[in-house]
Structure formats: C-alpha cells, structure tokens
Design a protein around this motif. Structure first.
Motif, PDB file in Angstrom:
ATOM      1  N   GLY A 190     -37.726 -29.254 -25.218  1.00 49.69           N
ATOM      2  CA  GLY A 190     -37.283 -27.876 -25.055  1.00 49.69           C
ATOM      3  C   GLY A 190     -35.850 -27.716 -24.601  1.00 49.69           C
ATOM      4  N   GLY A 270     -46.893 -26.536 -29.830  1.00 48.15           N
ATOM      5  CA  GLY A 270     -46.477 -25.791 -28.647  1.00 48.15           C
ATOM      6  C   GLY A 270     -46.241 -24.344 -29.050  1.00 48.15           C
ATOM      7  N   ALA A 271     -46.314 -23.441 -28.070  1.00 44.99           N
ATOM      8  CA  ALA A 271     -46.201 -22.028 -28.422  1.00 44.99           C
ATOM      9  C   ALA A 271     -44.940 -21.409 -27.840  1.00 44.99           C
ATOM     10  CB  ALA A 271     -47.443 -21.275 -27.957  1.00 44.99           C
ATOM     11  N   GLY A 272     -43.981 -22.244 -27.505  1.00 46.02           N
ATOM     12  CA  GLY A 272     -42.701 -21.707 -27.069  1.00 46.02           C
ATOM     13  C   GLY A 272     -42.627 -21.422 -25.590  1.00 46.02           C
ATOM     14  N   ALA A 273     -42.794 -22.460 -24.772  1.00 44.25           N
ATOM     15  CA  ALA A 273     -42.582 -22.310 -23.335  1.00 44.25           C
ATOM     16  C   ALA A 273     -41.982 -23.617 -22.821  1.00 44.25           C
ATOM     17  CB  ALA A 273     -43.894 -22.001 -22.626  1.00 44.25           C
ATOM     18  N   VAL A 275     -41.496 -24.734 -19.892  1.00 44.25           N
ATOM     19  CA  VAL A 275     -42.171 -25.362 -18.769  1.00 44.25           C
ATOM     20  C   VAL A 275     -43.276 -26.317 -19.243  1.00 44.25           C
ATOM     21  CG1 VAL A 275     -43.915 -23.572 -18.383  1.00 44.25           C
ATOM     22  CG2 VAL A 275     -43.092 -24.916 -16.444  1.00 44.25           C
ATOM     23  N   CYS A 276     -43.748 -26.157 -20.480  1.00 42.21           N
ATOM     24  CA  CYS A 276     -44.813 -27.019 -20.988  1.00 42.21           C
ATOM     25  C   CYS A 276     -44.363 -28.453 -21.214  1.00 42.21           C
ATOM     26  CB  CYS A 276     -45.410 -26.453 -22.268  1.00 42.21           C
ATOM     27  SG  CYS A 276     -46.380 -24.991 -21.944  1.00 42.21           S
ATOM     28  N   GLY A 291     -49.494 -22.027 -19.636  1.00 42.38           N
ATOM     29  CA  GLY A 291     -48.951 -23.331 -19.273  1.00 42.38           C
ATOM     30  C   GLY A 291     -48.274 -23.354 -17.927  1.00 42.38           C
ATOM     31  N   CYS A 447     -42.221 -20.181 -14.944  1.00 42.43           N
ATOM     32  CA  CYS A 447     -43.551 -19.676 -15.306  1.00 42.43           C
ATOM     33  C   CYS A 447     -44.024 -18.598 -14.347  1.00 42.43           C
ATOM     34  CB  CYS A 447     -44.550 -20.819 -15.371  1.00 42.43           C
ATOM     35  SG  CYS A 447     -45.146 -21.374 -13.765  1.00 42.43           S
TER      36      CYS A 447
ATOM     37  N   GLN B  24     -52.339 -18.168 -32.350  1.00 43.22           N
ATOM     38  CA  GLN B  24     -51.410 -18.665 -33.370  1.00 43.22           C
ATOM     39  C   GLN B  24     -51.841 -18.209 -34.759  1.00 43.22           C
ATOM     40  OE1 GLN B  24     -51.325 -22.863 -32.264  1.00 43.22           O
ATOM     41  NE2 GLN B  24     -49.304 -22.641 -31.335  1.00 43.22           N
ATOM     42  N   PHE B  58     -47.477 -15.160 -22.067  1.00 46.23           N
ATOM     43  CA  PHE B  58     -46.856 -16.313 -21.427  1.00 46.23           C
ATOM     44  C   PHE B  58     -45.936 -17.062 -22.386  1.00 46.23           C
ATOM     45  CE2 PHE B  58     -46.643 -20.723 -20.064  1.00 46.23           C
ATOM     46  CZ  PHE B  58     -46.351 -20.594 -18.718  1.00 46.23           C
ATOM     47  N   TYR B  59     -46.358 -17.156 -23.644  1.00 53.07           N
ATOM     48  CA  TYR B  59     -45.634 -17.971 -24.604  1.00 53.07           C
ATOM     49  C   TYR B  59     -44.692 -17.145 -25.475  1.00 53.07           C
ATOM     50  CZ  TYR B  59     -48.961 -21.620 -23.360  1.00 53.07           C
ATOM     51  OH  TYR B  59     -49.698 -22.537 -22.669  1.00 53.07           O
ATOM     52  N   GLY B  60     -43.522 -17.720 -25.701  1.00 49.43           N
ATOM     53  CA  GLY B  60     -42.498 -17.009 -26.467  1.00 49.43           C
ATOM     54  C   GLY B  60     -42.857 -16.745 -27.916  1.00 49.43           C
ATOM     55  N   GLN B  61     -43.817 -17.502 -28.430  1.00 46.92           N
ATOM     56  CA  GLN B  61     -44.152 -17.412 -29.846  1.00 46.92           C
ATOM     57  C   GLN B  61     -44.897 -16.128 -30.219  1.00 46.92           C
ATOM     58  OE1 GLN B  61     -46.734 -20.628 -30.940  1.00 46.92           O
ATOM     59  NE2 GLN B  61     -46.653 -20.156 -33.091  1.00 46.92           N
TER      60      GLN B  61
END
Lengths: 589, 151
Positions: A190, A270-273, A275-276, A291, A447, B24, B58-61
């Motif tokens: 990241g 991954g979903a775009g964080a 910190v993960c 996460g 987070c 997703q 939480f997630y940017g996606q």
C-alpha cells in the motif's frame, strides 16, 4: 533460433508494450508466410526488468547474440524485423546506451534474477530455469525442521518493512501445535511510491508460490492465502494463472509430488485499506471484517487466521526462499552486512534520471544507488533528500548520502527500510509540504480504533496544513515534536507508531525550512502556493494572452500583444499562469 | 436483480461466509452498494445491515452512492506528488465543481484519488476509466475529459 522478448510489466504496458508485442507477432507471422526465413522464431512477454524509464524495452536474440532495444514504439517494430531479423543488422541507434549497462552493473539480482527472463504466464519457462527444484529438494531430502533451520541460518529478514527474522517467525508457528495452520503471503503493497511486490508477482509469480509451498511445508500449513491489492489487476491475473498451472503440475493441491503434503492456495483481493498491510488487520480482512489491528500478543503464529497459528510473509521475503534452499544458507548469508543479509529490491522514483526497479546487496550506499544506478538527478538540479519507507519512513538529507542501506543504519537515521520505495527529491521540493503529504495519507488511512493514532495524526495534519498556509505560530515546531512523540509511544499498531516519522525526520534535518514557513511566512522551495505572490515580468511578457485565458479566477488583465498584469486581490494562487507561460514571464516569490 | 443477488449468495458460501466478497460482488455488478440489496442479504443471512455498512465504509473500494459514467483517478502516490499531482486534482475539481469522491451533476464524471497505481516511473499518472495516462499535464487531461462529455 530467434527470440524476441517484450517488457510487459505495468510500466511497459502503459508505454505501449501491448501494441509492440502484437506488432511483433503480426510482423513475424507475415514474414514467415512470405519467405519462411524465420522458422522457430518466438515472441515472449516478460515481466518488469527494472528500467521503466526506458520502456518499452525489447530483447532480440538472434544467432545467440542478445541485443536490447529501448524506447520502442509500435511503429518501430517493422523496421526491427526487416533490418535485424531478416537482414541481420541490428539498428544501432535504437539499442540501449551506456547508461543501461551502468544501471545493471552495481545491481545484484536474486529475487529479480528471472524477472524479465521467464514468461510469467508459462510455468514451463520457470521450470526450465530451475523452478520448483527447491520444492523438490525440500520435500525429498529435508525435514520441516531442517527447512526452518536453513532459513534461520541464512539470516533472511522480513522484507515488508519490520525486518523480523523469517526463520524465527516460522519456528514459532512450528512450536504451536494445531489441527489447522495457515500461511499467508502479504501482497497488500500500500505504500505510495512503491511497486516492488507488484513487479515480482507480475514478473515471476511462481517464485512466490514456491516460497509459500516451502514455508507451508516447514510450519505444517495446508491452507494458504495471497492477500493482494485489487488495484493490481495484472498481478492478480498472473497469480491466478500460476496457481492453476502449479496445481496441474502437482506442485499444489493434494499429495504434492507424491510426498503426502497438501497445500491449497486462494487469492484474496484487498478492498483498499492501507492498514491491512499490518498482520492482524490483514487477518481480520481475510475473515471478512473491518480491517482493524489487534493488540499483540497473541501473535499470529499463536492465534492467527480463524484463531489458528498463521505465518504471514511478504512477497519479496517468500521469493527469496527458493533461492536460499537451492544455493544454501551460507551463500545467502555471505551477501550483505552483519545484521542485514541478502539483497533488497527498491522502487526508485522521483526526480531521478533512471527511475525503475532495482535490486542491490544490503549495505550499498545511497550515493551508489542514486548516482551509479539511478544515473543522477533529472535536469541536473541539486539533490536535496531521499524519502525511504513511504509514510512510515523519513527523509534523509543530501549530507548523509554516504549512508549504508540496511535495517539498522536507516533506523538510526530516523527512517526505516520499509518495503522499498525510494523517492528522490531536489531543491524544488518543500519538506514541510512532503511531511504534510504523508500525514494527509496516514490520517486518512488510520483505522480509528485507537485514539492516539485517530486523533493524533489528524491534529498533526491540521498543524502542518496551517503552517503551509502561512498561519504558523511560534512554538508550532515544539508542539509538533511533542504530539509526534505521544503518537509514536501510545499507538496500537505500526501505522500510528511510525506515522510521525516523516515529520520528525524533516524537522531534524530541515528545521530551517519549518522556521522560514512559520516566522518569515516564506516557502524556500516555492511550493506552498499560499505563501507565494505571483507577478508578471513586463519585460518578458509578450502579451500572448495564454495566462489570461487559463486563469480560473479571471485575475489577469491586459491587451493582446501588451504586457499583462495579475490583480492580486482576485488571484487564488493556483499557479496555472506559471505553468502555461512559455516565456517564463510569470514569477513566484 | 434477484438472480444477481442469488448468484452472490452462492459465491458467499463458496468463500467461507465472507461478507467482503458480497460487497465486492455488489460493487462490481451495480457500481455501488445499494441499500435495498444490503437489506436483502441482511434478512437472508440474519446479519445486521450495520455490519455490511460498517465494513463497506471501512474500505476505500466501496461506494454508497452511484458513481459517474467515467471514473477519473488521480494518483496521489509520493512520486506523483513530487511531480505535481495535487495541482492536477485541484484543476479537475475546479473545472468540474466537484470534490474528491464526488460525482458531477450530470452523473458523467467521478473524481477519485488513489494511493499508488505503481506506475511511478511515468509520474504523474491519471487514470481515465481503465486507461493509464502517464506524464500528464492538467491542460491535456482536462481536454481529454471534456471530449468524453461530447461523445
């Protein structure tokens, strides 16, 4: 036998590698039919070979001689085929120059050895180069404990940033008995400004899988995950192809090589964080949760994924493993410094001539990286600082250019090795602005679970924003240092603990720049627009009206072919006029 | 819609009950996370909707609102930053009167920042749709975007 290899990493593709590849295929096919001179000719796609600044790079091997072409555009392919492949005369002016050889001279390729050589979508090409020999060796001649011992003796340390000894991590997982264990490859790269892991997976995905199989055997894991960023579509695709091929060949799945060892590997996007990238947050994310990190202990090696012992290794770390098994722990330990063994892959970018991907032995100096490999500064501007370790690292000033690159030296200089991004900056870069840039990132990616990081990074960002807008106050520097130390000391995970590094290192080495912003309301590097005044030089202005047309605030007046003026009350200091003026008539002070 | 959702549900079981996989799938199919769809899953699986939203935000996606037809992503990695990507973003924001993460009123364009697309050697980088544009200048990228409007 004629062989053509076209660089098809993300860098290569964005420079038109795809079209070059197809043109070669088409041209070769065409000539094959007409003259049948090129029988046995093949075109390969290869992964990144490092020097992205010179993309698209093409290797042509004819009669056993390899020639490398640089900056190849699709329309140049026809001439190469005709002149070089048919008439046998390489086109000299398109071949790589001396700087290409210098770029490679001081490098030492272990992880990247086969990147740019093997076809990442063809398992046979990896096997031909000795691929999966390490898996065979481990499964047939070594016990799991031997394997752990070998990695321990090699001195391999985690390449994701922390630098924890890999063998030790494995040993912890071995000692924890459980009905199920997991191995995870952390490919959630990241850091802004880093693309090493992406390049390794795109260039040689099987080397990572091979490392995972060996690791899984060593610790007794039967399930594995690769946690990879969704922003890397090409890497994901190549990884999936590789997993499928390895399964078909019997290197993955049930009863690997008939030795009674099982391993199943799944790809998790991954979903775009950011910190993960942290181990416990990554585990939470694979489990389908938010996460957020957990406090340790228990460490993942004790209670990790779904509560079972889990080892998490970075991409580059795993890609080192097969090499260590094949060539021996002593060979690996002979490279590098006393405490940092082996090589490190860096993504070198910024204001430098040869940007790209490099691999160097630990202990090399920054100077060698920047001037010998990187070819020196772009536009011959003065070198000011190099940023290592991304948002968790710091800026190392020009005065420390002889610094050795290893875990300890970088930490002593107030930065970290990190995953391997090196961003080179020149006199035109403002250090306060750079610190603000990183804090903008970390406060956004925090987070929110622990207070020091959630609120601390936000406050730090606000203070830096104020300073760059000319609203700095006396005592701001001391206040920044104070808050930084608190955030460092009390945050839950690595993100918060390292987030203040960009501020602390820039204050340490560039304190005068902060003082100029705060006391004199001046940005020495002329970056912080709010502190600048834009004016037009009446002598130089030709009255071309370009600036007036571009100005979004209509703050520029003047008649055609007569000098223009900026109305300071209306000016929003966006800098557009400065950028569009072809006569350097706009000044900023 | 019902058949789409059933397909996602199957995938959810394949992925060992991972709600990120549902999110997703929704993002991929609808381009955002529709509230109705979340409620549908919430009833089916007896998982509180709050868990879906908590994870999605939480997630940017994931996006909770509909995205524009064209997504413009300005890379804000370090290499792009030192080569002036902030100004490119500022110029797009000003030209189209949108902020980061927002969509124009005609639902044509959404502006996003991405941390790093890993094409640092051609910084600054801006993605228009899936097309990677390297070494971009504000003026050229604005022109490119405006042309999309006319198509």
């Amino acid at each position: 036998m004629i062989c053509v290899s076209v660089c098809m990493g993300t860098g290569g593709i964005s420079a038109g590698g795809d079209k070059v590849f197809h043109n070669f295929e088409a041209e070769l096919l065409k000539h094959d039919i007409e003259a049948t001179v090129n029988k046995g000719c093949s075109v390969h796609q290869v992964g990144c070979r490092g020097l992205c600044a010179k993309d698209v790079l093409v290797d042509v091997i004819a009669n056993g001689v390899k020639s490398t072409y640089e900056h190849i555009k699709p329309d140049m392919v026809m001439k190469i085929v005709e002149e070089h492949l048919i008439k046998g005369a390489p086109i000299k002016e398109w071949l790589v120059k001396e700087d290409y050889h210098n770029f490679n001279a001081k490098q030492m390729k272990v992880v990247l050895e086969d990147c740019g050589v093997v076809d990442p979508e063809d398992i046979e090409s990896y096997i031909e180069r000795g691929g999966y020999q390490a898996v065979k060796k481990v499964l047939t001649t070594m016990t799991p404990l031997d394997t752990v011992e070998t990695i321990k003796r090699s001195g391999l340390r985690g390449r994701g940033g922390g630098g924890f000894p890999t063998g030790l991590k494995w040993e912890f997982a071995v000692k924890n008995h459980a009905d199920q264990k997991y191995i995870i490859c952390n490919a959630d790269e990241g850091d802004p400004g880093a693309f090493m892991d992406r390049s390794v997976i795109e260039g040689n995905p099987h080397s990572v899988l091979e490392g995972m199989i060996i690791g899984a055997y060593a610790i007794g894991a039967t399930k594995g995950y690769v946690y990879i960023r969704a922003e890397y579509p090409l890497a994901v695709e190549r990884l999936r192809i590789a997993i499928k091929a390895a399964k078909e060949k019997g290197f993955l799945g049930k009863n690997i090589l008939g030795r009674g060892v099982d391993l199943e590997i799944k790809v998790k996007l991954g979903a775009g964080a950011f910190v993960c990238g942290e181990e416990t947050a990554l585990i939470a994310s694979i489990e389908g949760k938010r996460g957020t990190p957990k406090s340790r202990p228990p460490f993942p090696a004790q209670k990790g994924l779904f509560g079972k012992p889990t080892v998490i290794n970075n991409v580059e770390t795993l890609a080192n493993v097969p090499q260590i098994i094949k060539r021996g722990a002593d060979w690996f330990a002979s490279i590098g410094t006393e405490k940092s063994k082996g090589t490190k892959v860096f993504a070198i970018t910024g204001k430098i001539k040869n940007s790209g991907l490099i691999e160097v032995p630990m202990g090399i100096s920054l100077k060698e990286i920047i001037y010998d490999i990187g070819g020196g500064m772009e536009d011959e501007l003065a070198f000011k600082a190099v940023q290592t370790g991304g948002p968790s690292g710091g800026c190392i000033p020009a005065s420390m250019i002889d610094l050795k690159v290893d875990y300890e030296s970088l930490a002593a200089a107030g930065s970290i090795m990190g995953s391997g991004g090196l961003v080179v900056m020149n006199e035109g870069d403002c250090m306060v602005n750079i610190a603000k840039f990183f804090l903008e990132f970390t406060q956004l990616e925090s987070c929110g679970k622990c207070t020091p990081c959630r609120i601390g990074t936000k406050r730090l960002f606000e203070i830096l924003t104020r300073i760059t807008e000319g609203k700095g106050r006396k005592g701001d520097i001391e206040f920044l240092i104070d808050v930084c130390n608190d955030v460092k000391a009390t945050s839950l995970c690595g993100l918060g603990m390292t987030a203040p590094n960009p501020i602390l290192s820039t204050i340490k080495y560039f304190r005068r720049e902060y003082e100029a912003h705060i006391n004199e309301k001046r940005c020495p590097a002329k970056v912080c627009n709010a502190l600048l005044t834009f004016t037009i030089d009446k002598e130089a202005c030709t009255g071309c009206t370009m600036c007036a047309k571009t100005c979004p605030a209509s703050a520029i007046e003047g008649d055609k072919k007569k000098p223009h003026t900026i109305i300071s009350d209306k000016c929003i200091k966006c800098g557009s006029c400065f950028d569009v003026c072809k006569f350097k008539a706009v000044n900023k002070e | 819609m019902e058949s789409d959702l059933n397909k996602m549900l199957e995938h959810y079981y394949e992925m060992d009950g991972n709600i990120i996989s549902i999110l997703q799938d929704m993002e991929e199919t609808f381009g955002f996370i529709p509230e109705d769809a979340v409620n549908w899953f919430s009833h089916r699986l007896s998982i509180p909707a709050a868990r879906f939203f908590g994870t999605a935000t939480f997630y940017g996606q994931f996006h909770l609102t509909k995205q524009g037809k064209h997504i413009i992503k300005v890379c804000r990695g370090t290499a792009c930053h030192v080569k002036g990507s902030q100004k490119i973003s500022d110029d797009i924001q000003r030209e189209f009167s949108i902020g980061v993460g927002q969509t124009t009123k005609d639902e044509l364009f959404t502006l996003e920042h991405v941390a790093c697309v890993g094409a640092c050697s051609v910084a600054p980088v801006t993605l228009v749709g899936k097309e990677v544009n390297g070494k971009v200048k504000s003026s050229a990228i604005l022109k490119k975007i405006k042309q999309l409007r006319e198509v």
